[in-house]
Scaffold this active site. Structure first.
Site, PDB file in Angstrom:
ATOM      1  N   ARG A  36     -44.198  10.362 -24.504  1.00  0.00           N
ATOM      2  CA  ARG A  36     -44.391  11.857 -23.754  1.00  0.00           C
ATOM      3  C   ARG A  36     -44.612  11.736 -22.386  1.00  0.00           C
ATOM      4  O   ARG A  36     -44.044  12.573 -21.609  1.00  0.00           O
ATOM      5  CB  ARG A  36     -45.794  12.401 -24.308  1.00  0.00           C
ATOM      6  CG  ARG A  36     -45.328  12.985 -25.739  1.00  0.00           C
ATOM      7  CD  ARG A  36     -46.608  13.657 -25.906  1.00  0.00           C
ATOM      8  NE  ARG A  36     -46.521  14.236 -27.481  1.00  0.00           N
ATOM      9  CZ  ARG A  36     -47.565  15.162 -28.158  1.00  0.00           C
ATOM     10  NH1 ARG A  36     -48.588  15.354 -27.249  1.00  0.00           N
ATOM     11  NH2 ARG A  36     -47.342  15.442 -29.172  1.00  0.00           N
ATOM     12  N   ASP A 138     -54.971  29.417 -24.085  1.00  0.00           N
ATOM     13  CA  ASP A 138     -54.600  28.009 -24.416  1.00  0.00           C
ATOM     14  C   ASP A 138     -54.971  27.298 -23.197  1.00  0.00           C
ATOM     15  O   ASP A 138     -54.990  27.953 -22.069  1.00  0.00           O
ATOM     16  CB  ASP A 138     -53.154  27.845 -24.722  1.00  0.00           C
ATOM     17  CG  ASP A 138     -52.829  26.725 -25.409  1.00  0.00           C
ATOM     18  OD1 ASP A 138     -52.704  26.695 -26.772  1.00  0.00           O
ATOM     19  OD2 ASP A 138     -52.696  25.544 -24.916  1.00  0.00           O
TER      20      ASP A 138
HETATM   21  C1  LIG Z   1     -51.264  22.477 -32.719  1.00  0.00           C
HETATM   22  S1  LIG Z   1     -51.548  23.882 -31.722  1.00  0.00           S
HETATM   23  C2  LIG Z   1     -51.970  25.271 -32.719  1.00  0.00           C
HETATM   24  C3  LIG Z   1     -51.418  26.526 -32.525  1.00  0.00           C
HETATM   25  C4  LIG Z   1     -52.055  27.649 -33.270  1.00  0.00           C
HETATM   26  N1  LIG Z   1     -53.283  28.129 -33.112  1.00  0.00           N
HETATM   27  C5  LIG Z   1     -51.550  27.230 -34.740  1.00  0.00           C
HETATM   28  O1  LIG Z   1     -52.298  27.180 -35.487  1.00  0.00           O
HETATM   29  O2  LIG Z   1     -50.346  27.404 -34.986  1.00  0.00           O
HETATM   30  C6  LIG Z   1     -52.884  23.330 -30.663  1.00  0.00           C
HETATM   31  C7  LIG Z   1     -52.939  24.244 -29.303  1.00  0.00           C
HETATM   32  O3  LIG Z   1     -54.327  23.652 -28.836  1.00  0.00           O
HETATM   33  C8  LIG Z   1     -54.359  23.706 -27.517  1.00  0.00           C
HETATM   34  N2  LIG Z   1     -55.600  23.110 -26.893  1.00  0.00           N
HETATM   35  C9  LIG Z   1     -55.727  21.703 -27.151  1.00  0.00           C
HETATM   36  N3  LIG Z   1     -57.215  21.599 -26.439  1.00  0.00           N
HETATM   37  C10 LIG Z   1     -57.350  22.503 -26.018  1.00  0.00           C
HETATM   38  C11 LIG Z   1     -58.563  22.933 -25.027  1.00  0.00           C
HETATM   39  N4  LIG Z   1     -59.445  22.003 -24.638  1.00  0.00           N
HETATM   40  N5  LIG Z   1     -58.715  24.199 -24.813  1.00  0.00           N
HETATM   41  C12 LIG Z   1     -57.760  25.172 -25.120  1.00  0.00           C
HETATM   42  N6  LIG Z   1     -56.503  24.940 -25.942  1.00  0.00           N
HETATM   43  C13 LIG Z   1     -56.429  23.549 -26.314  1.00  0.00           C
HETATM   44  C14 LIG Z   1     -53.000  22.871 -27.469  1.00  0.00           C
HETATM   45  O4  LIG Z   1     -52.495  22.915 -26.145  1.00  0.00           O
HETATM   46  C15 LIG Z   1     -52.101  23.463 -28.250  1.00  0.00           C
HETATM   47  O5  LIG Z   1     -51.315  24.622 -27.939  1.00  0.00           O
END
Ligand SMILES: C[S@@+](CC[C@H](N)C(=O)[O-])C[C@H]1O[C@@H](n2cnc3c(N)ncnc32)[C@H](O)[C@@H]1O
Length: 267
Positions: A36, A138
């Site tokens: 990445r 996010d």
């Molecule tokens: C796998 S996606 C899940 C998206 C959606 N909730 C779903 O279930 O389809 C995980 C998301 O969590 C966000 N994320 C990771 N760490 C985070 C944090 N500390 N605060 C807010 N968002 C975070 C990432 O940027 C990513 O967009």
């Protein structure tokens, strides 16, 4: 392009993303981190991962810190993921028609917006003219930008029910063939914002339902407890808390009781 990262450099990025986002990267993620970040090193004309880390650490380039966070988060998502959650949302929204005040939902790790727009389609369908609000947040600004635009490849939209496709989505034509745009009226109903769940939260008010799905899998137990406590502070008593189907709140929070796998209700 650099194709290897040494253990010391990997350790630096493990620490970086843990401190920035609460994300715990196991040793098995070494190749993923290398893959990445290596293109970014090339774009910045840097000779090693160590040099890139020193740039992030120096405080000289906050925008680059956000870029690295964007690159190290996993943003996999799709419309109407885990249909049982949307059945529950529909039921709760119907029940809220006679209540006072707006029905409020938080999509707390909304990625590129598919989850938040799925919620919006259900609320617009079931609740109106009763008022409703959606906050979608996010940590990654790159995905939030895509979410605000609401423009998706058609291949990613197959779970949107047909009536909702007709009512809330515009099919791309000509140069936009094979894409779909969420129509402006629905888009304008959502508030997208950057929120780091691993830091103190802004004042968002209280919610009837919170979606915190497929993000806690990246956190260790201690971080899960802290994030769950923070997020649950914004849920109304009796409100619903939805997590990913591969996640659990065992040992994480006693503030909720489990109703079904991945569905919890605040005590
Ligand atoms: C796998 S996606 C899940 C998206 C959606 N909730 C779903 O279930 O389809 C995980 C998301 O969590 C966000 N994320 C990771 N760490 C985070 C944090 N500390 N605060 C807010 N968002 C975070 C990432 O940027 C990513 O967009």
């Amino acid at each position: 392009m650099l194709t290897t990262i040494n253990d010391r450099e990997f350790g630096c990025f493990q620490r970086f993303i843990f401190e920035a986002a609460g994300i715990s990267l196991s040793a098995s993620k070494k190749a993923l981190v290398c893959g990445r970040l290596s293109k970014r090193l090339q774009q910045r004309r840097l000779a090693s991962f160590g040099e890139y880390f020193r740039l992030l650490e120096s405080g000289r380039d906050p925008a680059e810190v956000q870029t690295a966070i964007d690159l190290l988060t996993t943003n996999e998502t799709y419309f109407f993921r885990e249909p049982k959650h949307f059945d529950l949302l529909r039921e709760q929204a119907r029940a809220a028609r006679s209540s006072a005040g707006p029905f409020r939902v938080w999509s707390a790790a909304c990625s590129s917006g598919e989850e938040a727009y799925s919620i919006a389609m259900v609320l617009a369908d079931v609740l109106e003219p009763h008022p409703w609000e959606i906050v979608a947040s996010d940590l990654s600004t790159r995905v939030l930008q895509r979410a605000r635009i609401g423009h998706y490849p058609m291949t990613r939209t197959q779970h949107i029910p047909q009536p909702y496709l007709r009512r809330f989505c515009l099919k791309g034509v000509g140069a936009q063939d094979g894409t779909l745009l969420i129509e402006r009226a629905l888009r304008s109903r959502l508030s997208f914002m950057q929120v780091n769940l691993n830091a103190s939260l802004p004042q968002l008010g209280l919610f009837d339902v919170i979606f915190l799905r497929n993000v806690m899998i990246y956190f260790n137990l201690e971080t899960k407890r802290q994030v769950a406590a923070r997020v649950l502070g914004a849920l109304k008593p009796g409100g619903y808390f939805l997590i990913g189907h591969s996640e659990s709140l065992n040992d994480v929070s006693a503030a909720v009781r489990q109703i079904a796998p991945s569905i919890y209700c605040k005590r």
